[in-house]
Design a protein around this motif. Structure first.
Motif, PDB file in Angstrom:
ATOM      1  N   ILE A  11     -21.230 -21.201 -56.610  1.00 22.73           N
ATOM      2  CA  ILE A  11     -20.285 -20.641 -57.571  1.00 22.73           C
ATOM      3  C   ILE A  11     -20.102 -21.652 -58.709  1.00 22.73           C
ATOM      4  O   ILE A  11     -19.907 -22.840 -58.474  1.00 22.73           O
ATOM      5  CB  ILE A  11     -18.919 -20.349 -56.905  1.00 22.73           C
ATOM      6  CG1 ILE A  11     -19.086 -19.480 -55.654  1.00 22.73           C
ATOM      7  CG2 ILE A  11     -17.964 -19.713 -57.909  1.00 22.73           C
ATOM      8  CD1 ILE A  11     -19.702 -18.132 -55.868  1.00 22.73           C
ATOM      9  N   THR A  12     -20.178 -21.151 -59.944  1.00 21.90           N
ATOM     10  CA  THR A  12     -20.066 -22.029 -61.107  1.00 21.90           C
ATOM     11  C   THR A  12     -18.843 -21.731 -61.973  1.00 21.90           C
ATOM     12  O   THR A  12     -18.507 -22.534 -62.844  1.00 21.90           O
ATOM     13  CB  THR A  12     -21.336 -21.930 -61.962  1.00 21.90           C
ATOM     14  OG1 THR A  12     -21.587 -20.555 -62.267  1.00 21.90           O
ATOM     15  CG2 THR A  12     -22.539 -22.519 -61.215  1.00 21.90           C
ATOM     16  N   SER A  13     -18.180 -20.592 -61.756  1.00 18.15           N
ATOM     17  CA  SER A  13     -16.974 -20.278 -62.525  1.00 18.15           C
ATOM     18  C   SER A  13     -16.209 -19.131 -61.873  1.00 18.15           C
ATOM     19  O   SER A  13     -16.801 -18.279 -61.202  1.00 18.15           O
ATOM     20  CB  SER A  13     -17.315 -19.910 -63.975  1.00 18.15           C
ATOM     21  OG  SER A  13     -18.287 -18.891 -64.021  1.00 18.15           O
ATOM     22  N   VAL A  14     -14.895 -19.151 -62.079  1.00 19.23           N
ATOM     23  CA  VAL A  14     -14.020 -18.064 -61.622  1.00 19.23           C
ATOM     24  C   VAL A  14     -12.992 -17.783 -62.708  1.00 19.23           C
ATOM     25  O   VAL A  14     -12.567 -18.694 -63.427  1.00 19.23           O
ATOM     26  CB  VAL A  14     -13.298 -18.398 -60.299  1.00 19.23           C
ATOM     27  CG1 VAL A  14     -14.270 -18.464 -59.139  1.00 19.23           C
ATOM     28  CG2 VAL A  14     -12.508 -19.686 -60.391  1.00 19.23           C
ATOM     29  N   SER A  15     -12.590 -16.504 -62.836  1.00 17.69           N
ATOM     30  CA  SER A  15     -11.578 -16.144 -63.827  1.00 17.69           C
ATOM     31  C   SER A  15     -10.896 -14.842 -63.415  1.00 17.69           C
ATOM     32  O   SER A  15     -11.554 -13.828 -63.203  1.00 17.69           O
ATOM     33  CB  SER A  15     -12.219 -15.970 -65.207  1.00 17.69           C
ATOM     34  OG  SER A  15     -11.251 -15.595 -66.168  1.00 17.69           O
ATOM     35  N   SER A  31      -1.164 -18.619 -47.251  1.00 15.32           N
ATOM     36  CA  SER A  31      -2.371 -18.150 -46.558  1.00 15.32           C
ATOM     37  C   SER A  31      -3.622 -18.394 -47.407  1.00 15.32           C
ATOM     38  O   SER A  31      -3.555 -18.436 -48.639  1.00 15.32           O
ATOM     39  CB  SER A  31      -2.266 -16.668 -46.217  1.00 15.32           C
ATOM     40  OG  SER A  31      -2.233 -15.893 -47.397  1.00 15.32           O
ATOM     41  N   ILE A  32      -4.757 -18.533 -46.736  1.00 20.74           N
ATOM     42  CA  ILE A  32      -6.050 -18.743 -47.396  1.00 20.74           C
ATOM     43  C   ILE A  32      -7.020 -17.687 -46.894  1.00 20.74           C
ATOM     44  O   ILE A  32      -7.119 -17.449 -45.691  1.00 20.74           O
ATOM     45  CB  ILE A  32      -6.595 -20.147 -47.096  1.00 20.74           C
ATOM     46  CG1 ILE A  32      -5.645 -21.217 -47.631  1.00 20.74           C
ATOM     47  CG2 ILE A  32      -7.991 -20.318 -47.699  1.00 20.74           C
ATOM     48  CD1 ILE A  32      -6.003 -22.624 -47.225  1.00 20.74           C
ATOM     49  N   GLU A  33      -7.734 -17.055 -47.839  1.00 15.76           N
ATOM     50  CA  GLU A  33      -8.738 -16.062 -47.485  1.00 15.76           C
ATOM     51  C   GLU A  33     -10.059 -16.433 -48.152  1.00 15.76           C
ATOM     52  O   GLU A  33     -10.071 -16.983 -49.257  1.00 15.76           O
ATOM     53  CB  GLU A  33      -8.331 -14.668 -47.962  1.00 15.76           C
ATOM     54  CG  GLU A  33      -7.138 -14.087 -47.259  1.00 15.76           C
ATOM     55  CD  GLU A  33      -6.859 -12.680 -47.748  1.00 15.76           C
ATOM     56  OE1 GLU A  33      -7.224 -11.737 -47.027  1.00 15.76           O
ATOM     57  OE2 GLU A  33      -6.295 -12.551 -48.846  1.00 15.76           O
ATOM     58  N   GLU A  34     -11.152 -16.107 -47.505  1.00 12.04           N
ATOM     59  CA  GLU A  34     -12.487 -16.287 -48.092  1.00 12.04           C
ATOM     60  C   GLU A  34     -12.858 -14.997 -48.794  1.00 12.04           C
ATOM     61  O   GLU A  34     -12.927 -13.938 -48.165  1.00 12.04           O
ATOM     62  CB  GLU A  34     -13.484 -16.605 -46.992  1.00 12.04           C
ATOM     63  CG  GLU A  34     -14.867 -16.900 -47.522  1.00 12.04           C
ATOM     64  CD  GLU A  34     -15.843 -17.275 -46.419  1.00 12.04           C
ATOM     65  OE1 GLU A  34     -16.944 -16.687 -46.402  1.00 12.04           O
ATOM     66  OE2 GLU A  34     -15.499 -18.130 -45.577  1.00 12.04           O
ATOM     67  N   LEU A  35     -13.090 -15.071 -50.105  1.00 16.48           N
ATOM     68  CA  LEU A  35     -13.431 -13.877 -50.877  1.00 16.48           C
ATOM     69  C   LEU A  35     -14.916 -13.572 -50.807  1.00 16.48           C
ATOM     70  O   LEU A  35     -15.318 -12.458 -50.505  1.00 16.48           O
ATOM     71  CB  LEU A  35     -13.004 -14.037 -52.342  1.00 16.48           C
ATOM     72  CG  LEU A  35     -13.389 -12.879 -53.262  1.00 16.48           C
ATOM     73  CD1 LEU A  35     -12.620 -11.617 -52.885  1.00 16.48           C
ATOM     74  CD2 LEU A  35     -13.148 -13.250 -54.719  1.00 16.48           C
ATOM     75  N   CYS A  36     -15.763 -14.568 -51.111  1.00 17.01           N
ATOM     76  CA  CYS A  36     -17.200 -14.311 -51.155  1.00 17.01           C
ATOM     77  C   CYS A  36     -17.987 -15.603 -50.993  1.00 17.01           C
ATOM     78  O   CYS A  36     -17.465 -16.693 -51.212  1.00 17.01           O
ATOM     79  CB  CYS A  36     -17.595 -13.625 -52.463  1.00 17.01           C
ATOM     80  SG  CYS A  36     -17.284 -14.613 -53.950  1.00 17.01           S
ATOM     81  N   THR A  37     -19.245 -15.432 -50.617  1.00 18.15           N
ATOM     82  CA  THR A  37     -20.173 -16.549 -50.474  1.00 18.15           C
ATOM     83  C   THR A  37     -21.509 -16.135 -51.070  1.00 18.15           C
ATOM     84  O   THR A  37     -21.968 -15.011 -50.828  1.00 18.15           O
ATOM     85  CB  THR A  37     -20.354 -16.937 -48.990  1.00 18.15           C
ATOM     86  OG1 THR A  37     -19.084 -17.313 -48.461  1.00 18.15           O
ATOM     87  CG2 THR A  37     -21.320 -18.085 -48.822  1.00 18.15           C
ATOM     88  N   THR A  38     -22.129 -17.019 -51.827  1.00 18.13           N
ATOM     89  CA  THR A  38     -23.451 -16.717 -52.376  1.00 18.13           C
ATOM     90  C   THR A  38     -24.488 -16.731 -51.248  1.00 18.13           C
ATOM     91  O   THR A  38     -24.387 -17.531 -50.325  1.00 18.13           O
ATOM     92  CB  THR A  38     -23.861 -17.728 -53.461  1.00 18.13           C
ATOM     93  OG1 THR A  38     -23.818 -19.038 -52.915  1.00 18.13           O
ATOM     94  CG2 THR A  38     -22.947 -17.643 -54.663  1.00 18.13           C
ATOM     95  N   ALA A  76     -13.386 -22.421 -56.123  1.00 20.16           N
ATOM     96  CA  ALA A  76     -14.804 -22.334 -55.762  1.00 20.16           C
ATOM     97  C   ALA A  76     -15.233 -23.652 -55.143  1.00 20.16           C
ATOM     98  O   ALA A  76     -15.160 -24.698 -55.787  1.00 20.16           O
ATOM     99  CB  ALA A  76     -15.642 -22.029 -56.996  1.00 20.16           C
ATOM    100  N   LEU A  77     -15.647 -23.587 -53.889  1.00 20.77           N
ATOM    101  CA  LEU A  77     -16.116 -24.766 -53.163  1.00 20.77           C
ATOM    102  C   LEU A  77     -17.545 -24.508 -52.716  1.00 20.77           C
ATOM    103  O   LEU A  77     -17.771 -23.737 -51.779  1.00 20.77           O
ATOM    104  CB  LEU A  77     -15.224 -25.063 -51.954  1.00 20.77           C
ATOM    105  CG  LEU A  77     -13.742 -25.328 -52.260  1.00 20.77           C
ATOM    106  CD1 LEU A  77     -12.964 -25.506 -50.970  1.00 20.77           C
ATOM    107  CD2 LEU A  77     -13.596 -26.539 -53.162  1.00 20.77           C
ATOM    108  N   GLY A  78     -18.495 -25.112 -53.413  1.00 24.00           N
ATOM    109  CA  GLY A  78     -19.904 -24.907 -53.074  1.00 24.00           C
ATOM    110  C   GLY A  78     -20.310 -23.463 -53.279  1.00 24.00           C
ATOM    111  O   GLY A  78     -20.257 -22.944 -54.392  1.00 24.00           O
TER     112      GLY A  78
END
Length: 122
Positions: free
Chosen positions: A58-62, A44-51, A30-32
């Motif tokens: 984003i404050t947490s991922v699991s 590879s890198i993919e963008e999953l979601c953006t607020t 989570a970056l910003g």
């Protein structure tokens, strides 16, 4: 071998959980306002979601144990469930009144901990 990933906009806050490694060898970062997925096998890198809001981040991922779904907590008290294979949001859950800084899975149940001092089992 060692791999160094660039992480601009990583929030400097001890109480956030901004990295999680899945059982399928994917790293969620989570970056910003954005969650990125790095595939360790392919690189590879993919963008999953953006607020959507400028004051949200984003404050947490699991990851769930099988690595197909990921829970995402936000500064606006929301818990989102994402299908990584389909790259789509499945659910959005409310209940907290402050940022969601901790997430943990037990089977199909995700528990969220918030700065408001509450824990909710979804």
């Amino acid at each position: 071998p060692e791999k160094i990933l660039d992480a601009p906009e990583m929030m400097d806050d001890y109480y956030l959980n901004l990295l999680d490694w899945s059982s399928t060898n994917m790293l969620a970062v989570a970056l910003g306002q954005t969650v990125y997925l790095w595939n360790a096998a392919s690189g590879s890198i993919e963008e999953l979601c953006t607020t959507p809001g400028d004051d949200d981040h984003i404050t947490s991922v699991s990851w769930v144990q099988d690595g197909n779904y990921i829970a995402v907590g936000t500064n606006h008290s929301e818990v989102q469930i994402w299908d990584v294979g389909g790259m789509k949001q499945l659910r959005s859950m409310k209940g907290h009144s402050a940022r969601v800084g901790a997430l943990a899975w037990n089977g199909a149940t995700v528990s969220s901990g918030s700065r408001d001092s509450s824990i909710i089992n979804h």
